[in-house]
Design an enzyme around this catalytic site. Structure first.
Site, PDB file in Angstrom:
ATOM      1  N   ASP A  13       0.844  -1.192   0.000  1.00 50.23           N
ATOM      2  CA  ASP A  13       0.000   0.000   0.000  1.00 50.23           C
ATOM      3  C   ASP A  13       0.879   1.242   0.000  1.00 50.23           C
ATOM      4  O   ASP A  13       2.036   1.203   0.448  1.00 50.23           O
ATOM      5  CB  ASP A  13      -0.915   0.023   1.224  1.00 50.23           C
ATOM      6  CG  ASP A  13      -2.073   0.992   1.054  1.00 50.23           C
ATOM      7  OD1 ASP A  13      -2.418   1.323  -0.100  1.00 50.23           O
ATOM      8  OD2 ASP A  13      -2.641   1.442   2.067  1.00 50.23           O
ATOM      9  N   GLY A  14       0.330   2.326  -0.512  1.00 49.52           N
ATOM     10  CA  GLY A  14       1.020   3.607  -0.520  1.00 49.52           C
ATOM     11  C   GLY A  14       0.091   4.700  -0.035  1.00 49.52           C
ATOM     12  O   GLY A  14      -1.134   4.573  -0.120  1.00 49.52           O
ATOM     13  N   GLU A  52       2.545   3.763  -4.106  1.00 47.23           N
ATOM     14  CA  GLU A  52       1.994   2.438  -4.440  1.00 47.23           C
ATOM     15  C   GLU A  52       3.016   1.621  -5.238  1.00 47.23           C
ATOM     16  O   GLU A  52       3.243   0.440  -4.968  1.00 47.23           O
ATOM     17  CB  GLU A  52       0.705   2.584  -5.257  1.00 47.23           C
ATOM     18  CG  GLU A  52      -0.454   3.245  -4.536  1.00 47.23           C
ATOM     19  CD  GLU A  52      -1.178   2.331  -3.562  1.00 47.23           C
ATOM     20  OE1 GLU A  52      -0.735   1.182  -3.371  1.00 47.23           O
ATOM     21  OE2 GLU A  52      -2.191   2.785  -2.991  1.00 47.23           O
ATOM     22  N   ASP A  75      -4.737  -2.573  -3.229  1.00 47.86           N
ATOM     23  CA  ASP A  75      -6.036  -1.927  -3.449  1.00 47.86           C
ATOM     24  C   ASP A  75      -5.915  -0.794  -4.466  1.00 47.86           C
ATOM     25  O   ASP A  75      -6.822   0.021  -4.611  1.00 47.86           O
ATOM     26  CB  ASP A  75      -6.633  -1.424  -2.133  1.00 47.86           C
ATOM     27  CG  ASP A  75      -5.764  -0.392  -1.415  1.00 47.86           C
ATOM     28  OD1 ASP A  75      -4.816   0.143  -2.037  1.00 47.86           O
ATOM     29  OD2 ASP A  75      -6.024  -0.114  -0.233  1.00 47.86           O
ATOM     30  N   HIS A 133     -10.094  -0.842   2.798  1.00 46.35           N
ATOM     31  CA  HIS A 133     -10.913  -0.604   3.994  1.00 46.35           C
ATOM     32  C   HIS A 133     -12.164  -1.479   4.026  1.00 46.35           C
ATOM     33  O   HIS A 133     -13.255  -1.032   4.368  1.00 46.35           O
ATOM     34  CB  HIS A 133     -11.285   0.876   4.088  1.00 46.35           C
ATOM     35  CG  HIS A 133     -10.101   1.788   4.014  1.00 46.35           C
ATOM     36  ND1 HIS A 133      -9.127   1.830   4.999  1.00 46.35           N
ATOM     37  CD2 HIS A 133      -9.685   2.656   3.055  1.00 46.35           C
ATOM     38  CE1 HIS A 133      -8.194   2.704   4.659  1.00 46.35           C
ATOM     39  NE2 HIS A 133      -8.498   3.210   3.482  1.00 46.35           N
ATOM     40  N   ASP A 143      -1.809  -0.420   5.160  1.00 48.20           N
ATOM     41  CA  ASP A 143      -2.306   0.961   5.139  1.00 48.20           C
ATOM     42  C   ASP A 143      -1.812   1.712   6.376  1.00 48.20           C
ATOM     43  O   ASP A 143      -1.403   2.881   6.290  1.00 48.20           O
ATOM     44  CB  ASP A 143      -3.828   0.971   5.082  1.00 48.20           C
ATOM     45  CG  ASP A 143      -4.408   2.377   5.165  1.00 48.20           C
ATOM     46  OD1 ASP A 143      -4.258   3.133   4.197  1.00 48.20           O
ATOM     47  OD2 ASP A 143      -4.977   2.728   6.216  1.00 48.20           O
TER      48      ASP A 143
END
Length: 254
Positions: A13-14, A52, A75, A133, A143
């Site tokens: 994740d970024g 990302e 995501d 989420h 995250d």
């Protein structure tokens, strides 16, 4: 051992505070038989999409098990669609968009494509999109890591065995089982028909591109009036502000 259990499971994740602004990235690298390690980092001035990409690059470089199967969960539609669909096209064009401009984040895309090629020479690598989420524990964890680094904080990172890792990765070791879970097919009475979330979910906005010009629309009627009957027009529904930004970034890269 089931043949559809990946040798390496990666979550990435970024995040960035502002676009550009201070950013961070996070990843979980779980190597079968070798344990689990969390990694992350931060940059003072960057963008969400660069973070990302950086997360994926750092995770693939961290992994030492490259002779089997690896699966990367993200995501970010920008990352997944870019590596699966657009990198081969950009390479053929000499890393140019259809407008003959340089591909955005070209340096990172090139580095990532080299790593992917290395994996594919001796094993396999798959990319899976997960909903952000949506209570996927490992995705929520990366995250947290990325957000902490974006805030210039130092999160405590794990490095150890599967048995002592506090986040349950077992459901995600089986690619098919993970996809079933994400689609809701692991619950009694669910069918494939009930999984069309993108088409039925409420839109945050609609993004269109006509003649290289990108626009956002509050309703489908507005978007439809712009793209209907127009040759080469592109459009896509965004489910959130972040999704909208990723779609715009993807359109700009075409």
């Amino acid at each position: 051992m089931k043949k559809n259990i990946a040798d390496v499971i990666i979550f990435t994740d970024g995040a960035s505070s502002g676009n550009p602004g201070p950013g961070g990235w996070g990843a979980i690298v779980a190597e079968r038989g070798r344990g689990v390690v969390e990694i992350g980092g931060g940059v003072l001035a960057t963008t969400n999409n660069r973070m990302e990409l950086t997360a994926a690059i750092e995770a693939l470089e961290k992994n030492t098990h490259r002779t089997g199967s690896a699966v990367v969960y993200t995501d970010s539609t920008y990352l997944r669609d870019g590596i699966e669909r657009w990198v081969p096209v950009w390479q053929k064009r000499g890393w140019k968009t259809t407008a003959k401009t340089e591909v955005l984040n070209q340096d990172l895309w090139q580095k990532l494509s080299v790593l992917v090629a290395q994996y594919e020479r001796v094993g396999s690598i798959a990319w899976r999109l997960v909903a952000g989420h949506e209570n996927v524990p490992a995705n929520e964890r990366v995250d947290v890591i990325a957000t902490a680094y974006a805030a210039r904080k130092q999160p405590k990172l794990f490095s150890g065995s599967y048995a002592t890792y506090p986040i349950d990765l077992t459901p995600f070791a089986d690619i098919d089982a993970l996809n079933q879970k994400l689609l809701g097919l692991d619950r009694p009475g669910r069918t494939q028909k009930s999984t069309k979330r993108t088409s039925s979910a409420k839109a945050y906005s609609y993004v269109s591109m006509v003649g290289g010009v990108i626009a956002t629309h509050a309703t489908w009627a507005e978007c439809s009036s712009r793209v209907t009957g127009v040759s080469g027009a592109r459009f896509k529904k965004a489910l959130s502000s972040e999704d909208e930004k990723n779609i715009i970034a993807t359109f700009k890269s075409l």
